[in-house]
Motif scaffolding. Structure first.
Motif, PDB file in Angstrom:
ATOM      1  N   GLY A  10       0.837  -1.211   0.000  1.00 15.35           N
ATOM      2  CA  GLY A  10       0.000   0.000   0.000  1.00 15.35           C
ATOM      3  C   GLY A  10       0.860   1.245   0.000  1.00 15.35           C
ATOM      4  O   GLY A  10       1.687   1.452  -0.886  1.00 15.35           O
ATOM      5  N   TYR A  11       0.696   2.078   1.023  1.00 11.96           N
ATOM      6  CA  TYR A  11       1.455   3.328   1.105  1.00 11.96           C
ATOM      7  C   TYR A  11       2.912   3.069   1.469  1.00 11.96           C
ATOM      8  O   TYR A  11       3.842   3.587   0.853  1.00 11.96           O
ATOM      9  N   TRP A  12       3.153   2.205   2.484  1.00  6.27           N
ATOM     10  CA  TRP A  12       4.502   2.082   3.033  1.00  6.27           C
ATOM     11  C   TRP A  12       5.309   0.934   2.432  1.00  6.27           C
ATOM     12  O   TRP A  12       6.536   1.040   2.267  1.00  6.27           O
ATOM     13  N   ASP A  33      -0.223  -8.665  -2.039  1.00 12.49           N
ATOM     14  CA  ASP A  33      -1.231  -7.699  -1.591  1.00 12.49           C
ATOM     15  C   ASP A  33      -2.601  -8.243  -1.992  1.00 12.49           C
ATOM     16  O   ASP A  33      -2.722  -8.929  -3.016  1.00 12.49           O
ATOM     17  N   LEU A  34      -3.614  -7.916  -1.194  1.00 14.12           N
ATOM     18  CA  LEU A  34      -4.978  -8.349  -1.523  1.00 14.12           C
ATOM     19  C   LEU A  34      -5.496  -7.591  -2.734  1.00 14.12           C
ATOM     20  O   LEU A  34      -6.415  -8.047  -3.419  1.00 14.12           O
ATOM     21  N   ALA A  70       4.064  -5.213   5.837  1.00 10.60           N
ATOM     22  CA  ALA A  70       3.623  -3.804   5.827  1.00 10.60           C
ATOM     23  C   ALA A  70       2.125  -3.740   5.547  1.00 10.60           C
ATOM     24  O   ALA A  70       1.660  -3.051   4.643  1.00 10.60           O
ATOM     25  N   THR A  71       1.395  -4.511   6.338  1.00 12.35           N
ATOM     26  CA  THR A  71      -0.069  -4.570   6.224  1.00 12.35           C
ATOM     27  C   THR A  71      -0.669  -3.815   7.419  1.00 12.35           C
ATOM     28  O   THR A  71       0.062  -3.411   8.320  1.00 12.35           O
ATOM     29  N   PRO A  72      -2.003  -3.638   7.480  1.00 14.79           N
ATOM     30  CA  PRO A  72      -2.595  -2.960   8.642  1.00 14.79           C
ATOM     31  C   PRO A  72      -2.259  -3.679   9.958  1.00 14.79           C
ATOM     32  O   PRO A  72      -2.067  -4.904   9.980  1.00 14.79           O
ATOM     33  N   HIS A  76      -0.744  -7.852  11.651  1.00 19.05           N
ATOM     34  CA  HIS A  76       0.691  -8.103  11.865  1.00 19.05           C
ATOM     35  C   HIS A  76       0.944  -9.439  12.560  1.00 19.05           C
ATOM     36  O   HIS A  76       1.799 -10.221  12.152  1.00 19.05           O
ATOM     37  N   GLU A  93       6.290  -3.984  10.344  1.00 18.40           N
ATOM     38  CA  GLU A  93       6.133  -2.536  10.519  1.00 18.40           C
ATOM     39  C   GLU A  93       5.601  -2.218  11.918  1.00 18.40           C
ATOM     40  O   GLU A  93       5.054  -3.070  12.601  1.00 18.40           O
ATOM     41  N   LYS A  94       5.762  -0.953  12.297  1.00 20.32           N
ATOM     42  CA  LYS A  94       5.315  -0.537  13.634  1.00 20.32           C
ATOM     43  C   LYS A  94       3.799  -0.340  13.660  1.00 20.32           C
ATOM     44  O   LYS A  94       3.248   0.014  12.618  1.00 20.32           O
ATOM     45  N   GLY A 120       9.689  -2.043  12.628  1.00 11.90           N
ATOM     46  CA  GLY A 120      10.048  -0.835  11.860  1.00 11.90           C
ATOM     47  C   GLY A 120       9.937   0.453  12.659  1.00 11.90           C
ATOM     48  O   GLY A 120       9.132   1.325  12.309  1.00 11.90           O
ATOM     49  N   THR A 122      11.391   3.185  12.489  1.00 12.26           N
ATOM     50  CA  THR A 122      12.283   3.777  11.481  1.00 12.26           C
ATOM     51  C   THR A 122      13.116   4.945  12.002  1.00 12.26           C
ATOM     52  O   THR A 122      14.268   5.119  11.592  1.00 12.26           O
ATOM     53  N   HIS A 170       6.115   6.205  16.836  1.00  7.24           N
ATOM     54  CA  HIS A 170       7.372   6.858  16.471  1.00  7.24           C
ATOM     55  C   HIS A 170       7.944   7.622  17.662  1.00  7.24           C
ATOM     56  O   HIS A 170       9.107   7.456  18.023  1.00  7.24           O
TER      57      HIS A 170
HETATM   58  N1  LIG Z   1       7.772   3.084   9.579  1.00  3.58           N
HETATM   59  C1  LIG Z   1       7.045   4.093   9.149  1.00  3.58           C
HETATM   60  O1  LIG Z   1       7.473   5.254   9.148  1.00  3.58           O
HETATM   61  C2  LIG Z   1       5.655   3.824   8.638  1.00  3.58           C
HETATM   62  C3  LIG Z   1       4.979   4.784   7.889  1.00  3.58           C
HETATM   63  C4  LIG Z   1       3.704   4.486   7.414  1.00  3.58           C
HETATM   64  C5  LIG Z   1       3.111   3.257   7.716  1.00  3.58           C
HETATM   65  N2  LIG Z   1       3.807   2.363   8.475  1.00  3.58           N
HETATM   66  C6  LIG Z   1       3.205   1.066   8.847  1.00  3.58           C
HETATM   67  O2  LIG Z   1       3.100   0.253   7.675  1.00  3.58           O
HETATM   68  C7  LIG Z   1       1.957  -0.589   7.772  1.00  3.58           C
HETATM   69  C8  LIG Z   1       1.077  -0.378   6.547  1.00  3.58           C
HETATM   70  O3  LIG Z   1       0.629   0.951   6.532  1.00  3.58           O
HETATM   71  P1  LIG Z   1       0.179   1.672   5.169  1.00  3.58           P
HETATM   72  O4  LIG Z   1       0.025   3.101   5.507  1.00  3.58           O
HETATM   73  O5  LIG Z   1       1.066   1.252   4.049  1.00  3.58           O
HETATM   74  O6  LIG Z   1      -1.268   1.017   4.978  1.00  3.58           O
HETATM   75  P2  LIG Z   1      -2.055   0.842   3.588  1.00  3.58           P
HETATM   76  O7  LIG Z   1      -3.463   0.569   3.975  1.00  3.58           O
HETATM   77  O8  LIG Z   1      -1.739   1.948   2.651  1.00  3.58           O
HETATM   78  O9  LIG Z   1      -1.410  -0.481   2.974  1.00  3.58           O
HETATM   79  C9  LIG Z   1      -1.619  -1.759   3.504  1.00  3.58           C
HETATM   80  C10 LIG Z   1      -1.666  -2.744   2.354  1.00  3.58           C
HETATM   81  O10 LIG Z   1      -1.750  -4.068   2.895  1.00  3.58           O
HETATM   82  C11 LIG Z   1      -2.629  -4.813   2.080  1.00  3.58           C
HETATM   83  N3  LIG Z   1      -3.135  -5.951   2.863  1.00  3.58           N
HETATM   84  C12 LIG Z   1      -4.007  -5.936   3.896  1.00  3.58           C
HETATM   85  N4  LIG Z   1      -4.185  -7.180   4.378  1.00  3.58           N
HETATM   86  C13 LIG Z   1      -3.412  -8.001   3.618  1.00  3.58           C
HETATM   87  C14 LIG Z   1      -3.190  -9.397   3.594  1.00  3.58           C
HETATM   88  N5  LIG Z   1      -3.785 -10.214   4.466  1.00  3.58           N
HETATM   89  N6  LIG Z   1      -2.359  -9.909   2.658  1.00  3.58           N
HETATM   90  C15 LIG Z   1      -1.739  -9.090   1.764  1.00  3.58           C
HETATM   91  N7  LIG Z   1      -1.925  -7.746   1.726  1.00  3.58           N
HETATM   92  C16 LIG Z   1      -2.742  -7.214   2.649  1.00  3.58           C
HETATM   93  C17 LIG Z   1      -3.723  -3.832   1.671  1.00  3.58           C
HETATM   94  O11 LIG Z   1      -4.395  -4.261   0.509  1.00  3.58           O
HETATM   95  C18 LIG Z   1      -2.900  -2.559   1.454  1.00  3.58           C
HETATM   96  O12 LIG Z   1      -2.493  -2.411   0.113  1.00  3.58           O
HETATM   97  C19 LIG Z   1       1.268  -0.222   9.093  1.00  3.58           C
HETATM   98  O13 LIG Z   1       1.704  -1.111  10.078  1.00  3.58           O
HETATM   99  C20 LIG Z   1       1.790   1.172   9.390  1.00  3.58           C
HETATM  100  O14 LIG Z   1       1.811   1.463  10.778  1.00  3.58           O
HETATM  101  C21 LIG Z   1       5.056   2.606   8.909  1.00  3.58           C
END
Ligand SMILES: NC(=O)c1ccc[n+]([C@@H]2O[C@H](COP(=O)([O-])OP(=O)(O)OC[C@H]3O[C@@H](n4cnc5c(N)ncnc54)[C@H](O)[C@@H]3O)[C@@H](O)[C@H]2O)c1
Length: 336
Positions: A10-12, A33-34, A70-72, A76, A93-94, A120, A122, A170
């Motif tokens: 996703g985002y991270w 990814d789903l 890096a999922t919700p 984890h 991830e955290k 993470g 970070t 963080h």
């Molecule tokens: N270290 C950092 O600075 C930092 C920054 C942002 C996010 N994060 C962490 O990263 C993680 C993800 O956050 P995000 O913002 O990318 O969320 P997001 O919702 O943008 O992305 C999560 C992705 O996981 C996928 N997903 C969900 N369940 C799944 C599964 N069972 N199998 C495969 N894919 C699956 C979703 O489809 C989605 O694309 C969280 O734990 C968040 O806390 C860390």
């Protein structure tokens, strides 16, 4: 060459993929990814990487040594548990998990299976936080009186966790790392404005030994992006402004003293010092690269990562206590 599977694009997740691709000792073999559109996007960027909608394809792949998650947050534990059971080294991830019990189980399983588990946090791998640790360990700030940390922005709203679980990991991880101690109690206040079930602004306080207190303010509703930490010590004050492109840290040789003796009323009661402001030079290494390289080093040499499972657990203990405080009218909650 260690083979990596990344779950969650996703985002991270793409930041982890990009850095694992750049590290010489790792090769990203598969990503999951789903959401098929995220996988097509990743395939467009990295045509040789295999993609799958079922993360178990990664966990059951005998070629894969490392699983990065890096999922919700709610997912984890389950994914990390399955990956550790399949003898993979795991980067999550955290925050590491959604409860203390889950985090403890992951740590126990990693130890039993002799696999590395890293979270993470970070910011522990930024040159700014490392410099701050050096400064505090060298006692340049003197006795630390308080820390004030703000992490504010407009969004990004999360569906399954409140703003404390999203942003405060963080600040908490940075503060525990800098101080090298855990708080004895925690208190939180927060309110919900957009989604009635999820707090979108909050203030968390952590009380440490000797009266040291840390305030953490988190918001998804602020107009400005703020990532600022002020550390006030008996000798000097330090301001860390992560939004600044350079000059992120300033050390102020400012302070106040109460004279032990005074002869005239004019000397009473305090003397203020207005000294120099020092801006330490910092290197520009990308923290995710430093973080993942450290993980690989730990896998290769057997050392415990700086942000190992136990560091993840310390943060989750505080998040869980903060949640309890929120649910009980902001009453203080002890940390065991
Ligand atoms: N270290 C950092 O600075 C930092 C920054 C942002 C996010 N994060 C962490 O990263 C993680 C993800 O956050 P995000 O913002 O990318 O969320 P997001 O919702 O943008 O992305 C999560 C992705 O996981 C996928 N997903 C969900 N369940 C799944 C599964 N069972 N199998 C495969 N894919 C699956 C979703 O489809 C989605 O694309 C969280 O734990 C968040 O806390 C860390």
């Amino acid at each position: 060459m260690l083979k990596v599977g990344v779950i969650g694009c996703g985002y991270w997740g793409p930041n982890l993929i990009r850095n694992f691709v750049q590290i010489n000792e790792t090769e990203v073999a598969r990503v999951a990814d789903l959401d098929g559109s995220r996988l097509r996007h990743m395939k467009g960027l990295y045509p040789t990487i295999e993609t799958t909608e079922d993360y178990r394809d990664i966990i059951t792949d005998p070629q894969i040594d490392i699983v990065a998650v890096a999922t919700p947050v709610r997912t984890h534990y389950r994914i990390a548990l399955e990956a550790l059971s399949a003898q993979k080294h795991v980067f999550v991830e955290k925050p590491i998990a959604a409860s203390v019990r889950e985090a403890e189980e992951l740590i126990a399983l990693a130890e039993r299976n002799e696999r590395k588990l890293m979270v993470g946090h970070t910011f522990l791998y930024t040159s700014a936080v490392r410099k701050m640790k050096e400064i505090i360990d060298a006692d340049e700030l003197g006795e630390i009186y308080y820390i004030n940390s703000q992490r504010l922005n407009l969004g990004l709203f999360q569906q399954d966790i409140n703003v404390i679980w999203d942003l405060a990991p963080h600040d908490i991880s940075i503060i525990l790392y800098l101080l090298g101690q855990e708080p004895h109690s925690v208190r939180a206040i927060g309110t919900s404005h957009i989604n009635p079930a999820i707090e979108d602004i909050a203030i968390l306080t952590m009380n440490f030994a000797n009266g040291l207190i840390a305030f953490i303010q988190s918001s998804w509703l602020d107009p400005d992006k703020v990532r600022k930490m002020t550390i006030v010590g008996s000798k000097k004050r330090l301001v860390y402004d992560d939004v600044q492109p350079t000059e992120k840290i300033r050390i102020y040789d400012k302070g106040v003293e109460k004279p032990a003796h005074y002869n005239t009323y004019a000397e009473f009661p305090y003397s203020y010092k207005y000294g120099d402001i020092i801006i330490p030079k910092l290197d520009g290494a990308e923290p995710i690269h430093t973080q993942l390289s450290h993980f690989i080093e730990c896998i290769n040499n057997g050392a415990a990562p700086i942000s190992d499972g136990k560091s993840g657990l310390q943060v989750v203990k505080i998040l869980e206590a903060a949640q309890r405080s929120l649910c009980t009218g902001s009453s203080p909650v002890s940390i065991e």
